[in-house]
Design an enzyme around this catalytic site. Sequence first.
Site, mmCIF file in Angstrom:
data_model
loop_
_atom_site.group_PDB
_atom_site.id
_atom_site.type_symbol
_atom_site.label_atom_id
_atom_site.label_comp_id
_atom_site.label_asym_id
_atom_site.label_seq_id
_atom_site.Cartn_x
_atom_site.Cartn_y
_atom_site.Cartn_z
ATOM 1 N N TYR A 69 33.140 47.664 32.002
ATOM 2 C CA TYR A 69 32.671 47.766 33.388
ATOM 3 C C TYR A 69 31.919 49.091 33.595
ATOM 4 O O TYR A 69 32.310 50.121 33.043
ATOM 5 C CB TYR A 69 33.871 47.718 34.340
ATOM 6 C CG TYR A 69 33.960 46.460 35.188
ATOM 7 C CD1 TYR A 69 33.533 45.236 34.707
ATOM 8 C CD2 TYR A 69 34.493 46.515 36.475
ATOM 9 C CE1 TYR A 69 33.636 44.096 35.485
ATOM 10 C CE2 TYR A 69 34.607 45.379 37.264
ATOM 11 C CZ TYR A 69 34.164 44.167 36.764
ATOM 12 O OH TYR A 69 34.266 43.040 37.542
ATOM 13 N N GLY A 76 39.862 44.598 38.174
ATOM 14 C CA GLY A 76 41.209 44.259 38.612
ATOM 15 C C GLY A 76 42.236 44.471 37.513
ATOM 16 O O GLY A 76 42.019 44.092 36.360
ATOM 17 N N ASP A 78 44.966 42.984 37.022
ATOM 18 C CA ASP A 78 45.448 41.724 36.456
ATOM 19 C C ASP A 78 44.495 41.235 35.363
ATOM 20 O O ASP A 78 44.931 40.808 34.286
ATOM 21 C CB ASP A 78 45.626 40.668 37.546
ATOM 22 C CG ASP A 78 44.409 40.506 38.444
ATOM 23 O OD1 ASP A 78 43.480 41.341 38.393
ATOM 24 O OD2 ASP A 78 44.377 39.525 39.218
ATOM 25 N N ARG A 79 43.197 41.314 35.606
ATOM 26 C CA ARG A 79 42.216 40.895 34.600
ATOM 27 C C ARG A 79 42.332 41.755 33.339
ATOM 28 O O ARG A 79 42.332 41.238 32.220
ATOM 29 C CB ARG A 79 40.798 40.967 35.165
ATOM 30 C CG ARG A 79 40.533 39.971 36.278
ATOM 31 C CD ARG A 79 39.212 40.258 36.974
ATOM 32 N NE ARG A 79 38.057 40.028 36.103
ATOM 33 C CZ ARG A 79 36.822 40.438 36.386
ATOM 34 N NH1 ARG A 79 36.586 41.122 37.509
ATOM 35 N NH2 ARG A 79 35.832 40.177 35.552
ATOM 36 N N THR A 102 44.176 32.207 42.787
ATOM 37 C CA THR A 102 43.527 32.295 44.090
ATOM 38 C C THR A 102 42.019 32.426 43.908
ATOM 39 O O THR A 102 41.224 31.779 44.591
ATOM 40 C CB THR A 102 44.074 33.496 44.877
ATOM 41 O OG1 THR A 102 45.499 33.368 44.982
ATOM 42 C CG2 THR A 102 43.473 33.550 46.266
ATOM 43 N N THR A 159 36.214 10.731 51.279
ATOM 44 C CA THR A 159 35.882 12.137 51.511
ATOM 45 C C THR A 159 36.876 13.078 50.849
ATOM 46 O O THR A 159 36.496 14.063 50.214
ATOM 47 C CB THR A 159 35.828 12.423 53.020
ATOM 48 O OG1 THR A 159 34.821 11.589 53.611
ATOM 49 C CG2 THR A 159 35.496 13.881 53.288
#
Length: 300
Positions: A69, A76, A78-79, A102, A159
């Site tokens: 990065y 993040g 978590d990543r 999420t 739908t």
Amino acid sequence: DGLDQRLAAAWRGQQVSSVSAPSVTNEAVMRAIDDAARSCFGVSVIWYRSQRHFEGHGASGGVALINGYREPEQLGADRWHALIAGCALHPGESLVIASAGTATTVDCVRATPDAAAVFVGGVIAPGVRLMRESLAQGTARLPLARTDAAALSVHATGTTEAIASGVHFAQVGLIENVARAFATELVQAGKTPPHLLLTGGGAQALVAPLTRALRARGVVTTVALEQNLVLRGIALRAQAEYVRAIEQRAVHALRERGVVEPPAADASRARPQSAAASEDNATPMPEGAITPAHGSTVHG
């Protein structure tokens, strides 16, 4: 919402000297976790953030990873820790790690012979729930779609099924496109195609379609469901920092006794010059600590 009490009830009675977690949630949740840890164990939580570089020690001794990065601290936690765990599972091999929660994230790691692996970047998109909710909340007449996998179809005739199918295929297509692009880069450079690791609450539904789209056609080497990668990465980092602390104490003891310090192990493979700075937020992990493998970490 009583999170601290619920955690305290679940943790009570365990013999714990340290608690570690990734700092990816809001301040209220972090405070509740910290309150529970102090109530049960008399310690504050060690909140891990992303690092510029991870170098394994002990159980993670074969892992060395550079954060690509532009601003490593923005990645993040978590990543980052999922990437560490993925590299431990497939040392010396390139990876695509897709986390379906999420948000859906798809991250790429390029292996380099005799050097640290490099996280080269990734993408972030809304996860299944957020996609469905955005359609329900942002349109006048579309429902909040919930349906099972059996109803998914490119020719949906209702739908609810059409929304669920569209969201599902959007997730599959996102991961497939990133994996194909990265695999093409690797093959053109004369390298082996990557492994695809799927993790997160929505990962199970993605295994079969991505295996058909990617593994069956040789785009990736393997497709595997690997749950709890974030927790496993946190455990590896905690173990690495505990081992490093022991090594540092041993060196200090040798210096105190006037013994010549033994030569440092060759770290050229694990710590290139560009990543020679010390790791961020490195905190010793005392023996007997509760690690994420035992469920001590909450992540988004």
